[in-house]
Design a protein around this motif. Sequence first.
Motif, PDB file in Angstrom:
ATOM      1  N   UNK A 203       0.802  -1.215   0.000  1.00  0.00           N
ATOM      2  CA  UNK A 203       0.000   0.000   0.000  1.00  0.00           C
ATOM      3  C   UNK A 203       0.831   1.260   0.000  1.00  0.00           C
ATOM      4  N   UNK A 204       0.123   2.406   0.075  1.00  0.00           N
ATOM      5  CA  UNK A 204       0.740   3.726   0.093  1.00  0.00           C
ATOM      6  C   UNK A 204       0.026   4.568   1.147  1.00  0.00           C
ATOM      7  N   UNK A 205       0.669   4.744   2.306  1.00  0.00           N
ATOM      8  CA  UNK A 205       1.953   4.155   2.716  1.00  0.00           C
ATOM      9  C   UNK A 205       1.800   2.665   3.021  1.00  0.00           C
ATOM     10  N   UNK A 206       2.916   1.953   2.910  1.00  0.00           N
ATOM     11  CA  UNK A 206       2.892   0.500   3.094  1.00  0.00           C
ATOM     12  C   UNK A 206       2.579   0.138   4.534  1.00  0.00           C
ATOM     13  N   UNK A 207       1.701  -0.872   4.692  1.00  0.00           N
ATOM     14  CA  UNK A 207       1.356  -1.389   6.021  1.00  0.00           C
ATOM     15  C   UNK A 207       1.499  -2.901   6.016  1.00  0.00           C
ATOM     16  N   UNK A 208       1.728  -3.483   7.163  1.00  0.00           N
ATOM     17  CA  UNK A 208       1.855  -4.939   7.276  1.00  0.00           C
ATOM     18  C   UNK A 208       0.490  -5.576   6.988  1.00  0.00           C
ATOM     19  N   UNK A 209       0.500  -6.530   6.035  1.00  0.00           N
ATOM     20  CA  UNK A 209      -0.743  -7.235   5.717  1.00  0.00           C
ATOM     21  C   UNK A 209      -0.664  -8.720   6.068  1.00  0.00           C
ATOM     22  N   UNK A 210       0.541  -9.240   6.305  1.00  0.00           N
ATOM     23  CA  UNK A 210       0.660 -10.628   6.759  1.00  0.00           C
ATOM     24  C   UNK A 210       2.026 -10.826   7.399  1.00  0.00           C
ATOM     25  N   UNK A 211       2.112 -11.845   8.252  1.00  0.00           N
ATOM     26  CA  UNK A 211       3.376 -12.160   8.922  1.00  0.00           C
ATOM     27  C   UNK A 211       3.688 -13.626   8.724  1.00  0.00           C
TER      28      UNK A 211
END
Length: 211
Positions: A203-211
């Motif tokens: 994303x913009x801004x990038x976010x954590x979507x999985x670990x």
Amino acid sequence: MSDQLVIVGAGGLGRILHDWLSRDAALRQRADIVGFLDTRPDPALPPGLDCPLLGNPLDYQIQPGQLFVSAVGAPALRKQLLDPLQAQGAAFLRYVERAIVGARTELGEGVFMMPGVEVGTDSRIDAFAFLDTATLIGHDVVIGSHCMIGAMSFVAGGVHIGDSVTVHPRAVIAKGVHIGAGATIGIGSVVVKDVPPDVTVFGNPARIIST
């Protein structure tokens, strides 16, 4: 005597590198592409591709005069397939002939840069990193081993990218950001803060979507 160039990986990236290296007249004067290594017994090579499957990189016995090039997109798999060859003392092609590399920048073994790549001054690109077409890397950047940097990505100055990171095409990484080992940056993402190891951001801004 010409080197015998063996491409590790017979998938899409392997076929792209075969096509590109076959067009490089200077390279072909010193190396002949003799075949692929792949873990699949039948990787379904196109009929018009006159380049045989030589074996499996996990148990292949290297021959005198052979030079290897990595064409495995996934960093973790690339390391797994190259480690047995390295253990035998295999030599790997470092290919930067169509790239612009700044002064005092250090390049590790097996680094491969596609056409249009530009790397700024005083950077370090570690072993077996792959930088795809038209990627721009700033000054004082560190890119770890086995990283895959997608086409048309932009990495600003002072960025530190850990080992085995995947950066998908058109991503932007802001100045001074640290990317942890094993992380994945999604396509087109804009990374403005540090990324922990082994997570996927998007994303913009990038976010954590999985670990």
